[in-house]
Design a protein around this motif. Sequence first.
Motif, PDB file in Angstrom:
ATOM      1  N   HIS A 146       0.936  -1.226  -0.070  1.00 16.01           N
ATOM      2  CA  HIS A 146       0.137   0.061   0.059  1.00 16.01           C
ATOM      3  C   HIS A 146       0.769   1.128   0.056  1.00 16.01           C
ATOM      4  O   HIS A 146       0.380   2.530  -0.488  1.00 16.01           O
ATOM      5  CB  HIS A 146      -0.949  -0.017   1.206  1.00 16.01           C
ATOM      6  N   SER A 147       1.942   1.133   0.614  1.00 16.20           N
ATOM      7  CA  SER A 147       2.944   2.261   0.268  1.00 16.20           C
ATOM      8  C   SER A 147       4.480   1.950   0.700  1.00 16.20           C
ATOM      9  O   SER A 147       4.708   0.844   1.237  1.00 16.20           O
ATOM     10  CB  SER A 147       2.617   3.459   1.618  1.00 16.20           C
ATOM     11  N   VAL A 148       5.357   2.967   0.075  1.00 17.86           N
ATOM     12  CA  VAL A 148       6.756   2.321  -0.009  1.00 17.86           C
ATOM     13  C   VAL A 148       7.389   3.728   0.579  1.00 17.86           C
ATOM     14  O   VAL A 148       6.977   4.745   0.118  1.00 17.86           O
ATOM     15  CB  VAL A 148       7.385   1.900  -1.295  1.00 17.86           C
ATOM     16  N   ARG A 149       8.274   3.577   1.439  1.00 21.88           N
ATOM     17  CA  ARG A 149       8.953   4.759   1.637  1.00 21.88           C
ATOM     18  C   ARG A 149      10.590   4.758   1.659  1.00 21.88           C
ATOM     19  O   ARG A 149      11.071   3.484   1.782  1.00 21.88           O
ATOM     20  CB  ARG A 149       8.733   5.204   3.249  1.00 21.88           C
ATOM     21  N   THR A 150      11.501   5.678   1.446  1.00 23.37           N
ATOM     22  CA  THR A 150      12.780   5.350   1.010  1.00 23.37           C
ATOM     23  C   THR A 150      13.582   5.313   2.559  1.00 23.37           C
ATOM     24  O   THR A 150      12.724   5.792   3.401  1.00 23.37           O
ATOM     25  CB  THR A 150      13.281   6.702   0.403  1.00 23.37           C
ATOM     26  N   ILE A 151      14.788   4.763   2.691  1.00 29.75           N
ATOM     27  CA  ILE A 151      15.369   4.710   3.740  1.00 29.75           C
ATOM     28  C   ILE A 151      15.572   6.196   4.358  1.00 29.75           C
ATOM     29  O   ILE A 151      15.590   6.415   5.509  1.00 29.75           O
ATOM     30  CB  ILE A 151      16.725   3.914   3.445  1.00 29.75           C
ATOM     31  N   GLY A 152      15.857   7.215   3.246  1.00 28.75           N
ATOM     32  CA  GLY A 152      16.076   8.379   4.022  1.00 28.75           C
ATOM     33  C   GLY A 152      14.922   9.020   4.693  1.00 28.75           C
ATOM     34  O   GLY A 152      15.290   9.600   5.581  1.00 28.75           O
ATOM     35  N   LEU A 153      13.669   8.903   4.262  1.00 25.98           N
ATOM     36  CA  LEU A 153      12.575   9.238   4.730  1.00 25.98           C
ATOM     37  C   LEU A 153      12.142   8.742   5.929  1.00 25.98           C
ATOM     38  O   LEU A 153      11.987   9.525   7.202  1.00 25.98           O
ATOM     39  CB  LEU A 153      11.333   9.066   3.757  1.00 25.98           C
ATOM     40  N   VAL A 154      12.572   7.430   6.090  1.00 26.60           N
ATOM     41  CA  VAL A 154      12.225   6.437   7.173  1.00 26.60           C
ATOM     42  C   VAL A 154      13.186   6.911   8.314  1.00 26.60           C
ATOM     43  O   VAL A 154      13.071   7.401   9.739  1.00 26.60           O
ATOM     44  CB  VAL A 154      12.636   5.011   7.108  1.00 26.60           C
ATOM     45  N   ALA A 155      14.559   7.305   8.066  1.00 27.48           N
ATOM     46  CA  ALA A 155      15.457   7.659   8.972  1.00 27.48           C
ATOM     47  C   ALA A 155      15.175   9.006   9.606  1.00 27.48           C
ATOM     48  O   ALA A 155      15.318   9.225  10.618  1.00 27.48           O
ATOM     49  CB  ALA A 155      16.992   7.677   8.286  1.00 27.48           C
ATOM     50  N   GLN A 156      14.748   9.894   8.738  1.00 27.46           N
ATOM     51  CA  GLN A 156      14.147  11.423   9.043  1.00 27.46           C
ATOM     52  C   GLN A 156      13.065  11.317   9.976  1.00 27.46           C
ATOM     53  O   GLN A 156      12.978  11.766  11.249  1.00 27.46           O
ATOM     54  CB  GLN A 156      13.736  12.070   7.772  1.00 27.46           C
ATOM     55  N   GLU A 157      12.205  10.426   9.777  1.00 27.72           N
ATOM     56  CA  GLU A 157      10.930  10.390  10.520  1.00 27.72           C
ATOM     57  C   GLU A 157      11.396   9.658  11.989  1.00 27.72           C
ATOM     58  O   GLU A 157      10.683  10.057  13.017  1.00 27.72           O
ATOM     59  CB  GLU A 157       9.859   9.208   9.911  1.00 27.72           C
ATOM     60  N   LEU A 158      12.267   8.916  12.048  1.00 27.77           N
ATOM     61  CA  LEU A 158      12.719   8.175  13.383  1.00 27.77           C
ATOM     62  C   LEU A 158      13.706   8.727  14.002  1.00 27.77           C
ATOM     63  O   LEU A 158      14.366   8.425  15.029  1.00 27.77           O
ATOM     64  CB  LEU A 158      13.033   6.691  13.039  1.00 27.77           C
ATOM     65  N   ASP A 159      14.620  10.041  13.376  1.00 29.36           N
ATOM     66  CA  ASP A 159      15.511  10.567  13.908  1.00 29.36           C
ATOM     67  C   ASP A 159      16.751   9.713  14.118  1.00 29.36           C
ATOM     68  O   ASP A 159      17.372   9.636  15.211  1.00 29.36           O
ATOM     69  CB  ASP A 159      15.227  11.166  15.203  1.00 29.36           C
ATOM     70  N   LYS A 160      16.890   8.972  13.111  1.00 32.77           N
ATOM     71  CA  LYS A 160      17.948   8.060  12.976  1.00 32.77           C
ATOM     72  C   LYS A 160      19.019   8.323  11.734  1.00 32.77           C
ATOM     73  O   LYS A 160      18.530   9.055  10.829  1.00 32.77           O
ATOM     74  CB  LYS A 160      17.563   6.523  13.044  1.00 32.77           C
ATOM     75  N   THR A 161      19.976   7.836  11.527  1.00 34.53           N
ATOM     76  CA  THR A 161      21.011   7.865  10.252  1.00 34.53           C
ATOM     77  C   THR A 161      20.558   6.824   9.283  1.00 34.53           C
ATOM     78  O   THR A 161      19.924   5.854   9.817  1.00 34.53           O
ATOM     79  CB  THR A 161      22.501   7.720  10.410  1.00 34.53           C
ATOM     80  N   GLU A 162      20.697   7.076   8.031  1.00 28.96           N
ATOM     81  CA  GLU A 162      20.386   6.081   6.965  1.00 28.96           C
ATOM     82  C   GLU A 162      21.256   4.743   7.377  1.00 28.96           C
ATOM     83  O   GLU A 162      20.635   3.644   7.099  1.00 28.96           O
ATOM     84  CB  GLU A 162      20.721   6.558   5.714  1.00 28.96           C
ATOM     85  N   ASP A 163      22.439   4.890   7.741  1.00 31.80           N
ATOM     86  CA  ASP A 163      23.167   3.693   8.036  1.00 31.80           C
ATOM     87  C   ASP A 163      22.541   2.948   9.174  1.00 31.80           C
ATOM     88  O   ASP A 163      22.574   1.519   8.759  1.00 31.80           O
ATOM     89  CB  ASP A 163      24.547   3.976   8.661  1.00 31.80           C
ATOM     90  N   GLU A 164      22.043   3.479  10.050  1.00 34.87           N
ATOM     91  CA  GLU A 164      21.400   2.780  11.266  1.00 34.87           C
ATOM     92  C   GLU A 164      19.913   2.124  10.466  1.00 34.87           C
ATOM     93  O   GLU A 164      19.876   0.774  10.859  1.00 34.87           O
ATOM     94  CB  GLU A 164      20.977   3.557  12.260  1.00 34.87           C
ATOM     95  N   ILE A 165      19.300   2.572   9.873  1.00 34.59           N
ATOM     96  CA  ILE A 165      18.216   2.023   9.156  1.00 34.59           C
ATOM     97  C   ILE A 165      18.542   0.926   8.231  1.00 34.59           C
ATOM     98  O   ILE A 165      18.054  -0.105   8.099  1.00 34.59           O
ATOM     99  CB  ILE A 165      17.223   2.915   8.736  1.00 34.59           C
ATOM    100  N   THR A 166      19.706   1.056   7.484  1.00 32.16           N
ATOM    101  CA  THR A 166      20.009   0.170   6.407  1.00 32.16           C
ATOM    102  C   THR A 166      20.434  -1.106   7.180  1.00 32.16           C
ATOM    103  O   THR A 166      20.355  -2.393   6.762  1.00 32.16           O
ATOM    104  CB  THR A 166      21.245   0.630   5.797  1.00 32.16           C
TER     105      THR A 166
END
Length: 54
Positions: free
Chosen positions: A21-41
């Motif tokens: 139903h939806s797709v989000r980029t790692i960058g957007l998820v990292a921003q929403e969770l106040d984390k770095t892209e590396d942590e989300i990856t």
Amino acid sequence: MELANRPARARCLMAHVNKVHSVRTIGLVAQELDKTEDEITVLALGMDMEDGLI
């Protein structure tokens, strides 16, 4: 096969259960969770398909 014995309507409803139903980029998820892209990856790489990977 169990699906062959079910009515066409029931088979149709089952086909849409895993629809995305939806797709989000790692960058957007990292921003929403106040984390770095590396942590989300790192987190995403440790997930199984059943955990929500596309």
